[in-house]
Every structure is written in C-alpha cells, then in structure tokens.
Design an enzyme around this catalytic site. Structure first.
Site, short mmCIF file in Angstrom:
data_model
loop_
_atom_site.label_atom_id
_atom_site.label_comp_id
_atom_site.label_asym_id
_atom_site.label_seq_id
_atom_site.Cartn_x
_atom_site.Cartn_y
_atom_site.Cartn_z
N LYS A 151 0.84 -1.19 0.00
CA LYS A 151 0.00 0.00 0.00
C LYS A 151 0.88 1.24 0.00
CE LYS A 151 1.22 1.19 3.82
NZ LYS A 151 1.41 1.92 5.00
N HIS A 181 -0.88 -5.29 6.20
CA HIS A 181 -0.33 -6.17 7.23
C HIS A 181 -1.18 -6.19 8.51
CE1 HIS A 181 1.56 -2.60 9.02
NE2 HIS A 181 1.74 -3.31 10.11
N LYS A 185 -2.34 -9.57 11.48
CA LYS A 185 -2.10 -9.60 12.92
C LYS A 185 -3.08 -10.57 13.58
CE LYS A 185 -0.58 -4.73 13.21
NZ LYS A 185 0.75 -4.75 13.80
N GLU A 219 0.61 6.41 17.51
CA GLU A 219 1.97 5.85 17.51
C GLU A 219 2.91 6.86 18.17
OE1 GLU A 219 2.90 3.27 13.80
OE2 GLU A 219 1.95 5.07 13.04
N ASP A 238 -1.47 6.73 4.45
CA ASP A 238 -0.57 5.72 5.02
C ASP A 238 -1.32 4.75 5.93
OD1 ASP A 238 1.97 4.56 5.64
OD2 ASP A 238 2.02 5.69 7.52
N HIS A 243 -5.05 0.48 6.65
CA HIS A 243 -5.23 -0.36 7.83
C HIS A 243 -6.53 -0.10 8.60
CE1 HIS A 243 -1.15 -1.18 6.92
NE2 HIS A 243 -0.61 -0.16 7.55
N LYS A 329 1.53 10.24 14.25
CA LYS A 329 2.91 10.00 14.67
C LYS A 329 3.25 10.91 15.85
CE LYS A 329 3.75 7.37 11.07
NZ LYS A 329 3.61 5.93 11.21
C1 BG6 Z 1 2.75 0.93 8.22
C2 BG6 Z 1 2.80 2.43 8.09
O1 BG6 Z 1 1.98 0.38 7.20
O2 BG6 Z 1 2.19 0.59 9.48
C3 BG6 Z 1 3.64 3.02 9.21
O3 BG6 Z 1 3.38 2.79 6.83
C4 BG6 Z 1 3.12 2.54 10.55
O4 BG6 Z 1 3.62 4.44 9.14
C5 BG6 Z 1 2.98 1.02 10.57
O5 BG6 Z 1 4.02 2.96 11.55
C6 BG6 Z 1 2.32 0.53 11.85
O6 BG6 Z 1 2.36 -0.86 11.84
P1 BG6 Z 1 2.56 -1.69 13.18
O7 BG6 Z 1 2.44 -3.11 12.78
O8 BG6 Z 1 3.94 -1.34 13.68
O9 BG6 Z 1 1.49 -1.20 14.09
#
Ligand code: BG6
Length: 487
Positions: A151, A181, A185, A219, A238, A243, A329
């Site tokens: 993505k 991804h 999970k 995050e 992003d 997600h 972020k």
């Molecule tokens: C990614 C984003 O797909 O997912 C990142 O590009 C983000 O910006 C990350 O930090 C978060 O994934 P996870 O698995 O660390 O929560």
C-alpha cells in the site's frame, strides 16, 4: 526447531523477487520475515533476488541483508542459518534492466532443481509500482508468478483505477495480493473468531445496542528515514485508507457464508459500499511541531502526520452509528484499540450521586497489540453501605492462556499465505477503489493542518469532533498486568 504442521507452507519452492530490497520495509520486516520462514522450514526451498536503485552486487546485498537482520530480527540469529540464507540471496540493480533480472531469476530457479513458483514483492512507493510491473512483463517473469503489492494502492480514485487497469494487463486479479499487514495480525483475525464463533455478542452487534465505535491507533514513532515517502503520503493515505478501514470492515461486516476469500471479500466490500463519503468537516488533520524542519520535508508542508475523523456506514446494521478513527505520529502512547461503546439504559433508578453513567458508557475494547487483550467494562456496586456505583471490568489477555507460543508475525503470515495462493486476508481492486471513492471529498478539500506538540494526543479540536462522547485513550485504568506465569 519447531515442527511445522503439514499444509502450512506452499507446496513448491519459491523464487522471491524483492523490489525495494534495501528500503525501510524490506530491512525491518521482509528480509527478517523471509529469513524466519526459510530457516524455520515453512518453505520447501527459497531463493531471493533483491532489486533496487542501489548499485550493489550480490555480496553488497548480502551485507545489507545481514545488517537488517542484526538490527531487526527479533529471534535468535545463528551463524549456520545465516550462511545458508546468505547463499540464497542474489541482487540485480534496476539499472541492469530486464535481461539481467530474467537471467538472475532463471539461475535461481535452476539452483532450486525442482519445480518452483515465483513471488514478486513490490515494496516500492506508488509511483514506482507500474514501472516494476512493466519490467517484470518485459523480463518474461509473469508466468507461474504471484505478485504482492504494498500500500498505498494509488493515491486517489483515478490513480487506483488506472493502476488496477494497467496491473490487470499483466497479472490476472487472482494473482495479485494487495497486502495490508494489519489483517495479518493475530488479534485482527481474532475479531472474526470473537464475532462469529460465539452466539453471545452478535445479537447486540448493531445500531440498537451500540452507540459509537472508536478505532484508535496512536503511535509514538516519528518518521525516521521515511520522511521522503511520508511527505507524499500523509497519515490518511498511510494508515486510514488502508489499515484502519480494513479493521473497520472486520468489525462491521455481516457474517460471511464461509471463511473463504470470496465470501469474506464480498462482505468487506459491502461495508465499503455502504460507507458514506468522508466529509471534510468531520476530519481533524494535524502536524507535529518540528515536522517541517525534518530532512526531506517541505518547510511549508501541509502533509498531515495525524488524522482523526468521523465516518458512517449507512446500512441496516449501522445507520446513524458514528465510527471515530484516529492515528498519528509522535503521539503520547503507542496503542491499537477498537472500542465499542454500548448505549446507556433508557432510565435509571439509581439515586443522584450514585455514580451511574458518570464514567461513560459500557465498553467492549479489543487491544490489537501483538498478544490480544479484551476488556468489557460495566457499572457494578462498590462494596459498602448505600448504592455507590463504580466502573468495573472483565479483562482477558491471550498471554494468560499459555497458548501464544511461536506466532508468525503479520508479514510472515501474509507472505506465506501469498506463496500458498490463499487470498483470504488480502484486499481486492473493488474494495480499494471504493475506499478512494469515499475519500474523494476529503482529498479534494482537506481541512487545514493544525499543529500539535509531540507527545500529546493531537490537536485540541479532536475533542469537538467526538463530543458529546470522549476518546477512550488515554485509558482511565491501565490494563491489568498479564499473569507472568501464563494460564
Ligand atoms: C505501516 C505504516 O503500514 O504501518 C507506518 O506505513 C506505521 O507508518 C505502521 O508505523 C504501523 O504498523 P505496526 O504493525 O507497527 O502497528
């Protein structure tokens, strides 16, 4: 080494062509993940051909891969495993062209001896995806191949439609694995188990009982070396259109007729079709103070590093129920939660001052951290005279069951699924295009970015967005510490 149950891995050895092989994602997740899958015996045989703009040779790539494993492989790294893995790595710089790539892949296939399959992994920004697909076509590497696309899939509706059309000129849809991804999970899949393997909650999983839903993924991370990518992308593209919306679909979908790829995609796509367009006035965009001074960032950048929004799914189950999504972020905490707030009782016989309703509605909360946690909060009587109420909770931590053992990381799980041709946890062209469609108003007229301090929870206007409700995070009560002894 743990014994791998039959049927978990692919039937054929795999040649992986990894575009973006020296990039951030490859270093953090893909090379460590492939290393684990290959050395733990999940794949009958594996060769990796790295491709990127860097002018390296195979030895240079091996060094780069070793550096990545030293930094990011979370399990024990044995020298024997490393030597065996290093011998399976090859590299072709993009500048060498289609002929060199073809020659490297054929050599890898030959070295595997047996019949094998190709897996092309495009870990590249959206603008480089089509050139990579064309290169694969030119190199004659489409046959017997599947392709994993990272993505974001396009940057808006028009680019996603055009990307899909051009992709389909080279790869059939059933060969394309658009990876998200979050769906790999364990706790995300546990949402499906929780909803559809139990009779208890499904009857109340609708607008009659649920007041609102929060999907909150703050995050603490900054951007590291990714500011170049992020400056073009921002938090919405992003994280949200990818997600958070995918998680929302698992939370909101109707029961699929089976746990097969087509029925699951059908139900997810129905959720996306029912979504109302995201309205710019229902969105708060934020940028942390200091972002504009980072390397690779425009000093007048309007890119959002934070986003919070309200959206609606306009179907019988969810009409009128707001879904609040937030991510960003450099925020105060790293969390991934879904919190479902239930409607309050219509009348209360508890005396004034008893505390009923004083601590918000009852909630069911899923923590999507690597080991799932869940909690159900409710009002109960505080022991003692009179009728004083307190918010209490039932909490479950997968950690306490002793069942966790060796879990595959999200990327590992999904790469393995793609090698086996299992598309259950991947997203479809139709779903993605619809998500860009509901995003169009916002992308065309985004509200201005508001600054927030690193370490905060975002711009102040997030509270107006959710009023009269309140954000669940930060939690008033911490999760109970998991039992260190397990079950
Ligand atoms: C990614 C984003 O797909 O997912 C990142 O590009 C983000 O910006 C990350 O930090 C978060 O994934 P996870 O698995 O660390 O929560």
């Amino acid at each position: 080494m743990a014994k791998i149950p039959p049927g978990v891995g692919p039937r054929f050895p795999q040649v992986v062509v990894l575009f973006g092989a020296t990039g951030d994602l490859a270093r953090r997740k893909l090379l460590p993940g492939l290393f684990h899958l290959a050395t733990a015996g999940f794949i009958p045989g594996c060769r990796i051909v790295g491709v990127s703009l860097d002018d390296l040779d195979a030895e240079g790539f091996r060094q780069s891969a070793r550096g990545a494993l030293d930094a990011f492989f979370s399990r024990k790294l044995s020298d024997d495993h490393w030597s065996a893995f290093a011998a399976t790595l090859d590299y072709v710089p993009l500048s060498a062209g289609a002929g060199a790539l073809r020659a490297a892949v054929l050599a890898a296939e030959q070295s595997l001896g047996a019949e094998s399959r190709r897996l092309h992994y495009l870990s590249v920004p959206p603008s480089s995806a089509l050139p990579a697909v064309r290169l694969l076509g030119e190199a004659g590497l489409v046959e017997n191949a599947r392709i994993i696309m990272e993505k974001p899939f396009g940057t808006d509706l028009a680019s996603a439609v055009s990307l899909n059309q051009k992709l389909h000129e080279v790869f059939d849809e059933d060969r394309i694995f658009r990876i998200d991804h979050f769906l790999g999970k364990e706790p995300a899949q546990n949402i499906l188990a929780f909803r559809f393997a139990n009779g208890l909650f499904e009857p109340i999983w609708n607008r009659m009982f649920i007041d609102h839903v929060q999907i909150d993924v703050p995050e603490t991370l900054g951007l590291g070396k990714r500011s170049g990518f992020y400056e073009q992308t921002g938090a919405y593209r992003d994280m949200v259109v990818t997600h958070l919306f995918q998680i929302l679909a698992f939370m909101a979908m109707e029961p699929p007729t089976s746990l097969e790829p087509v029925p699951i995609s059908e139900e997810k796509n129905k959720v996306f079709r029912s979504m109302l367009p995201v309205q710019p006035h229902d969105v708060v965009r934020g940028q942390y103070v200091g972002y504009r001074q980072e390397d690779g960032v425009d000093p007048e950048s309007e890119t959002e590093t934070f986003i919070a929004l309200k959206c609606f799914i306009d179907n019988w189950r969810w009409a009128g129920v707001p879904f609040f999504l937030r991510t960003g972020k450099k925020l105060a905490e790293g969390q991934r939660i879904i919190s479902i707030a239930f409607r309050e009782p219509p009348k209360s016989m508890f005396p004034p001052g008893s505390g009923v309703g004083a601590q918000g509605p009852d909630h069911l909360t899923f923590d999507l951290a690597d080991a799932s946690k869940m909690s159900l909060s409710f009002y109960g009587k505080r022991p003692g005279p009179g009728m004083r109420l307190d918010k209490l909770s039932l909490q479950f931590a997968m950690h306490d069951t002793g069942l966790i053992g060796e879990v595959l990381e999200a990327y590992e799980r999904l790469i393995l699924d793609a090698m086996r041709g299992d598309r259950t946890l991947f997203t479809t062209a139709e779903g993605i295009e619809r998500l860009w469609q509901v995003s169009t108003l916002l992308l065309e007229a985004p509200p201005p970015v508001r600054l927030y301090q690193p370490g905060s929870w975002g711009p102040k206007s997030i509270h107006q967005l959710i009023a009269p409700h309140a954000w669940r995070l930060p939690f008033e009560r911490a999760w109970r510490a998991p039992n260190p002894l397990g079950g």
